[in-house]
Design a protein around this motif. Structure first.
Motif, short mmCIF file in Angstrom:
data_model
loop_
_atom_site.label_atom_id
_atom_site.label_comp_id
_atom_site.label_asym_id
_atom_site.label_seq_id
_atom_site.Cartn_x
_atom_site.Cartn_y
_atom_site.Cartn_z
N ASN A 187 0.82 -1.20 0.00
CA ASN A 187 0.00 0.00 0.00
C ASN A 187 0.87 1.26 0.00
OD1 ASN A 187 -2.31 1.52 0.02
ND2 ASN A 187 -3.20 0.54 1.83
N HIS A 188 0.24 2.38 -0.32
CA HIS A 188 0.89 3.70 -0.31
C HIS A 188 -0.21 4.74 -0.17
CE1 HIS A 188 -0.24 4.23 -4.62
NE2 HIS A 188 0.07 2.96 -4.72
N PRO A 189 0.12 6.03 -0.01
CA PRO A 189 -0.92 7.02 0.27
C PRO A 189 -2.06 7.06 -0.74
CG PRO A 189 1.22 7.94 0.77
CD PRO A 189 1.47 6.61 0.15
N ASP A 190 -1.78 6.80 -2.01
CA ASP A 190 -2.83 6.76 -3.03
C ASP A 190 -3.19 5.33 -3.41
OD1 ASP A 190 -3.22 9.55 -3.37
OD2 ASP A 190 -1.38 9.66 -4.55
N GLY A 191 -2.74 4.36 -2.61
CA GLY A 191 -2.90 2.96 -2.98
C GLY A 191 -4.34 2.54 -3.16
N ALA A 192 -5.19 2.86 -2.21
CA ALA A 192 -6.60 2.45 -2.30
C ALA A 192 -7.26 3.08 -3.51
CB ALA A 192 -7.34 2.83 -1.02
N HIS A 193 -7.00 4.36 -3.73
CA HIS A 193 -7.59 5.07 -4.86
C HIS A 193 -7.16 4.43 -6.18
CE1 HIS A 193 -9.06 8.28 -7.36
NE2 HIS A 193 -7.83 8.60 -7.77
N HIS A 194 -5.86 4.20 -6.33
CA HIS A 194 -5.35 3.64 -7.58
C HIS A 194 -5.83 2.20 -7.78
CE1 HIS A 194 -1.76 6.67 -7.60
NE2 HIS A 194 -2.87 7.19 -8.10
N ALA A 195 -5.77 1.40 -6.72
CA ALA A 195 -6.18 0.00 -6.84
C ALA A 195 -7.66 -0.12 -7.17
CB ALA A 195 -5.85 -0.74 -5.54
N ASN A 196 -8.48 0.66 -6.50
CA ASN A 196 -9.91 0.59 -6.78
C ASN A 196 -10.23 1.02 -8.21
OD1 ASN A 196 -10.47 -0.31 -4.20
ND2 ASN A 196 -10.78 1.75 -3.38
N GLN A 197 -9.49 2.01 -8.73
CA GLN A 197 -9.72 2.45 -10.11
C GLN A 197 -9.40 1.34 -11.11
OE1 GLN A 197 -7.41 6.35 -9.91
NE2 GLN A 197 -8.97 6.84 -11.42
N LEU A 198 -8.27 0.66 -10.91
CA LEU A 198 -7.80 -0.30 -11.91
C LEU A 198 -8.38 -1.69 -11.73
CD1 LEU A 198 -5.90 -0.79 -14.33
CD2 LEU A 198 -4.11 -1.38 -12.67
N LEU A 199 -8.47 -2.15 -10.49
CA LEU A 199 -8.79 -3.56 -10.25
C LEU A 199 -10.28 -3.87 -10.34
CD1 LEU A 199 -6.33 -4.36 -7.32
CD2 LEU A 199 -5.95 -4.56 -9.79
N LYS A 200 -11.11 -2.90 -10.01
CA LYS A 200 -12.54 -3.21 -9.93
C LYS A 200 -13.12 -3.58 -11.29
CE LYS A 200 -14.11 1.62 -10.29
NZ LYS A 200 -14.80 2.71 -9.59
N ASN A 201 -12.56 -3.07 -12.37
CA ASN A 201 -13.08 -3.36 -13.70
C ASN A 201 -12.38 -4.53 -14.37
OD1 ASN A 201 -14.99 -1.25 -13.69
ND2 ASN A 201 -13.43 0.23 -14.33
N ASN A 202 -11.37 -5.10 -13.70
CA ASN A 202 -10.61 -6.17 -14.32
C ASN A 202 -10.68 -7.51 -13.57
OD1 ASN A 202 -8.90 -5.06 -16.73
ND2 ASN A 202 -8.84 -3.45 -15.16
N PHE A 203 -11.15 -7.50 -12.33
CA PHE A 203 -11.24 -8.73 -11.55
C PHE A 203 -12.61 -8.78 -10.88
CE2 PHE A 203 -6.75 -7.67 -11.78
CZ PHE A 203 -6.20 -8.87 -12.24
N ALA A 204 -13.40 -9.78 -11.26
CA ALA A 204 -14.75 -9.90 -10.70
C ALA A 204 -14.72 -10.12 -9.21
CB ALA A 204 -15.48 -11.05 -11.40
N GLU A 205 -13.65 -10.73 -8.71
CA GLU A 205 -13.56 -11.04 -7.28
C GLU A 205 -13.25 -9.80 -6.43
OE1 GLU A 205 -11.63 -14.44 -9.64
OE2 GLU A 205 -11.73 -12.24 -9.70
N PHE A 206 -12.82 -8.72 -7.05
CA PHE A 206 -12.39 -7.53 -6.31
C PHE A 206 -13.58 -6.68 -5.88
CE2 PHE A 206 -11.18 -3.05 -6.13
CZ PHE A 206 -10.12 -3.09 -5.23
N ASN A 207 -13.62 -6.34 -4.60
CA ASN A 207 -14.62 -5.40 -4.08
C ASN A 207 -13.97 -4.10 -3.63
OD1 ASN A 207 -17.05 -7.01 -4.34
ND2 ASN A 207 -16.16 -8.33 -2.76
N HIS A 208 -12.96 -4.25 -2.77
CA HIS A 208 -12.24 -3.09 -2.26
C HIS A 208 -10.88 -3.55 -1.80
CE1 HIS A 208 -11.17 0.44 0.16
NE2 HIS A 208 -12.11 1.09 -0.52
N ILE A 209 -9.89 -2.67 -1.95
CA ILE A 209 -8.52 -3.06 -1.62
C ILE A 209 -8.37 -3.40 -0.15
CG2 ILE A 209 -7.63 -0.74 -1.12
CD1 ILE A 209 -5.91 -3.62 -3.10
N ASP A 210 -9.25 -2.87 0.70
CA ASP A 210 -9.17 -3.18 2.13
C ASP A 210 -9.43 -4.67 2.41
OD1 ASP A 210 -8.60 -0.57 2.66
OD2 ASP A 210 -10.63 -0.03 3.28
N GLU A 211 -10.05 -5.36 1.45
CA GLU A 211 -10.33 -6.78 1.63
C GLU A 211 -9.15 -7.66 1.21
OE1 GLU A 211 -13.90 -7.61 -0.48
OE2 GLU A 211 -15.10 -6.15 0.62
N VAL A 212 -8.12 -7.04 0.64
CA VAL A 212 -6.94 -7.78 0.18
C VAL A 212 -5.89 -7.75 1.29
CG1 VAL A 212 -5.14 -7.90 -1.60
CG2 VAL A 212 -7.46 -7.11 -2.18
#
Length: 289
Positions: A187-212
């Protein structure tokens, strides 16, 4: 206050030693020169010239005035030059940007400073909120933001977009949700923002980075990929930060089928005329980005 035009006429007259030549040099009439001297004598209530026919010499008061006038006129000329000067390659330019843009841009601006050593670059990494605040209060000259500013005190223009990349250790050949879940997130200061932007549309299993699973954290942009390079996790970063990593052979970046990116905005204070030195840095940044 002494009229500086009268002083310049007096100083020129002393230097030329002749009323006619003084008038020619100053593009005046001879009577105009005499009038300026007369006004100075009225101002000081004392004779400055002792006249003998067409010639003259300075009185004691005239000698004293001549000594002081030379220094004063030189000082006034320096003030005029200083106030009017707007050099393109000299002076301080204060900039703030998010870290990824800074990793891309800073080295190019240092190269510009090498070419023009009197140009001083003050470059600081900061989040969007801080950048906008600094622009609103005129404490920086330029800001690069990845969010559209909301303050009426800030003007902006969209420059380009910076892709977000999924970054894993080099040995990862293909990414799947199972692979990422096993690695865990750096993680990093913009980690949640960046991960949610990229991962939510590419992995059906992804809900929020806090769950990883969280495998690490760094708030230094240049260090975020260090744990990734050691196989300790994956992360999501803007492309400029990935390109700047010094051990590129130890990481692998992936552009996913459904890409995500951030728009980069060039921002400046609304109520400030942009000096030439800031325009110089702005143009160099535009060429780089």
């Amino acid at each position: 206050m002494i009229n500086p035009i009268w002083l310049r006429t007096f100083s020129t007259l002393v230097a030329e030693g002749h009323f006619t030549r003084t008038a020619e040099r100053l593009h005046m009439t001879q009577s105009g020169v005499s009038q300026h001297i007369h006004k100075l004598e009225e101002f000081f209530n004392t004779p400055l010239l002792i006249r003998e026919g067409k010639q003259f010499y300075l009185s004691d008061a005239g000698e004293r005035l001549h000594g002081e006038a030379k220094a004063l006129l030189v000082s006034m000329a320096k003030i005029e030059q200083l106030v009017a000067a707007d050099p393109a390659f000299e002076g301080l330019v204060r900039i703030k940007s998010p870290g990824s843009i800074g990793l891309k841009l800073y080295k190019h601006l240092l190269a510009l400073q090498q070419q023009h050593p009197k140009l001083v670059i003050d470059y600081r990494f900061a989040p969007n909120r801080e950048i906008e605040q600094s622009l609103s209060t005129n404490t920086i000259d330029l800001g690069f933001m990845t969010a559209l500013p909301t303050s009426a005190e800030v003007v902006s223009q969209a420059l380009t977009s910076e892709p977000l990349l999924l970054v894993t250790p080099a040995e990862i050949e293909q990414v799947s949700w199972a692979v990422l879940a096993t690695l865990g997130f750096i993680n990093h200061p913009d980690g949640a923002h960046h991960a949610n932007q990229l991962l939510k549309n590419n992995f059906a299993e992804f809900n929020h980075i806090d769950e990883v699973k969280q495998s690490g954290f760094s708030n230094q942009i240049s260090l975020i990929l260090e744990p990734v390079s050691l196989g300790l996790g994956f992360t999501v970063l803007p492309a400029y930060a990935v390109d700047a990593f010094h051990q590129a052979h130890l990481i692998k970046s992936f552009r996913l089928p459904k890409p995500a990116s951030e728009t980069i905005y060039l921002c400046s204070p609304r109520r400030k005329v942009m000096p030439e030195r800031v325009k110089t840095v702005k143009n160099a940044a535009l060429r780089c980005l």
